[in-house]
Design an enzyme around this catalytic site. Structure first.
Site, PDB file in Angstrom:
ATOM      1  N   ASP A 101       0.945  -0.919  -0.065  1.00  0.00           N
ATOM      2  CA  ASP A 101      -0.023   0.148   0.193  1.00  0.00           C
ATOM      3  C   ASP A 101       0.966   1.147  -0.054  1.00  0.00           C
ATOM      4  O   ASP A 101       2.236   1.068   0.219  1.00  0.00           O
ATOM      5  CB  ASP A 101      -0.948  -0.041   1.436  1.00  0.00           C
ATOM      6  CG  ASP A 101      -1.900   1.327   1.146  1.00  0.00           C
ATOM      7  OD1 ASP A 101      -2.164   1.674   0.486  1.00  0.00           O
ATOM      8  OD2 ASP A 101      -1.596   1.648   2.727  1.00  0.00           O
ATOM      9  N   ASP A 107      -0.263   5.450   0.828  1.00  0.00           N
ATOM     10  CA  ASP A 107      -0.542   6.182   2.079  1.00  0.00           C
ATOM     11  C   ASP A 107      -0.554   5.512   3.329  1.00  0.00           C
ATOM     12  O   ASP A 107      -1.592   4.743   3.479  1.00  0.00           O
ATOM     13  CB  ASP A 107      -1.818   7.052   1.833  1.00  0.00           C
ATOM     14  CG  ASP A 107      -1.612   7.883   0.563  1.00  0.00           C
ATOM     15  OD1 ASP A 107      -0.616   8.351   0.346  1.00  0.00           O
ATOM     16  OD2 ASP A 107      -2.508   7.904  -0.529  1.00  0.00           O
TER      17      ASP A 107
END
Length: 226
Positions: free
Chosen positions: A10, A12
């Site tokens: 991922d 953020d």
């Protein structure tokens, strides 16, 4: 069985700390809609969702056409903020992230990928700002997939690399990441420094508290899967 393995990140809250820009851009979008923005914690709770779903969650009573405009207002504000001070400063890498990425990238058998709620434009700008453009062989963005936790992003990453679920892991900071990993049948590794509290990562197989814990954990996972 192929010796290759895939490590999907991922973005953020996992690789970069972009919370200041996220909160500022969302606050701007709500102001344009004539609404008071939700609290910082509420805004950060939707990080990981695709932007249309995030805004629908935060402003469910607004008509769809206003929600759509808010998506564009958010994107415009985010890009403006990023251009003002640069991606490396506005969304800094977490401590140890670059070193671990470089070490994993140097392993011929390890492929790196990202699966993010960011748009293609947003991810490109971020990777360019940090000099990471060539690091990830597969890049899954919100433009082409249902929002997390739907497993579409991970399934596409596996298809692009020709690997099976047991040859991959998903690393993320939110419940959406870990639920996506579980739905796709890959090992989920939660991180304790992101935007969802540790107790929200119930679908994770493992949870780490620092980047330097990742390489030995990966080695353990690959040895178990062999």
């Amino acid at each position: 069985m192929s010796a290759l393995r895939l490590v999907i990140f991922d973005v953020d809250g996992t690789l970069v700390d972009s919370q200041a820009d996220i909160v500022a851009a969302m606050t701007h979008a709500f102001a344009r809609a004539g609404r008071e923005a939700p609290s910082r914690d509420t805004i950060l709770s939707i990080v990981g969702l695709s932007l249309d779903r995030a805004i629908a969650f935060l402003a469910p009573d607004l008509p769809p056409e206003i929600q759509s405009r808010m998506v564009e207002w958010y994107k415009d504000a985010y890009v403006a903020l990023r251009a003002e001070i640069g991606a490396a400063q506005s969304s800094p890498l977490y401590p140890g992230a670059r070193e671990v990425l470089e070490a994993l990238h140097a392993q011929p058998e390890t492929l790196l990928g990202v699966a993010t709620g960011k748009s293609r434009r947003g991810l490109d700008k971020l990777l360019e700002g940090h000099g990471l453009e060539r690091m990830f062989i597969t890049q899954q963005v919100s433009d082409h997939h249902p929002s997390k936790p739907h497993p579409s992003m991970i399934r596409a990453a596996l298809a692009e690399t020709g690997l099976e679920p047991h040859q991959a892991v998903m690393i993320g900071d939110t419940s959406f990441d870990m639920e996506m990993a579980a739905a796709a049948g890959v090992t989920g590794i939660g991180v304790g420094w992101g935007y969802h509290p540790r107790e929200a990562l119930g679908a994770a197989r493992y949870v780490i508290e620092s980047f330097d814990a990742l390489p030995p954990l990966l080695q353990q996972i690959w040895e178990t899967a062999a």
